[in-house]
Enzyme design. Sequence first.
Site: not given
Ligand code: IMP
Ligand code: MG
Length: 177
Positions: A44, A100-101, A104, A132, A166
């Site tokens: 979301k 994507e938001d 990470d 990040k 959010r």
């Molecule tokens: P990744 O797979 O580690 O790149 O993380 C992706 C998902 O983790 C994102 O789409 C977010 O939903 C969540 N996420 C990662 N870092 C944060 C943060 O700092 N705040 C909120 N959600 C995060």
């Molecule tokens: Mg999330």
Amino acid sequence: MATDEAIGRVLLTAEELDRRVRELGAALSRDYEGKNLLLVGILKGAVFFLSDLVRQLQIPAELDFIAVASYGSATKSSGVVQILKDLDRPIEGRDVVIVEDIVDSGLTARYLLSSLQGRNPRTLEICALLAKSEVRVVDVPIRYVGFEIPNEFVVGYGLDYQQRYRGLPYVAVLAEP
Ligand code: IMP
Ligand code: MG
């Protein structure tokens, strides 16, 4: 907006977000002029960013959505990703941009790229509001990045902590719970 002790320092103000989303909209409008652009929002968290971004486009674009669950702790992703809601329509031959938001570890992005690539879009790119880069575990190419941020857990403008915050109009660091 009610004050909340869990919300730490503001990293990106509403004005900074607005300015950068305009720039990204202009970049997409240039790069996808005359193309067949389909924006795929990741539910979301990306809904807020996507709805602002699409209003900055000067070209036609269609929208679709995909919802994924990435397992892990409250603030860390494990890389195990499951599709909860798939796209409504095929993307074959389309110019697809995943919106994507935040990226990470990159594990979710990598999963989405390989899953959607298998459906034969004409082109496939990622547009992430936040990245990040310090903690990237897997090297995924992200064509459009709004802001590089430090390795801190952030909330607001779509980003949640356990489904909360959010709706904040800015992005803030989550204070130690
Ligand atoms: P990744 O797979 O580690 O790149 O993380 C992706 C998902 O983790 C994102 O789409 C977010 O939903 C969540 N996420 C990662 N870092 C944060 C943060 O700092 N705040 C909120 N959600 C995060
Ligand atoms: Mg999330």
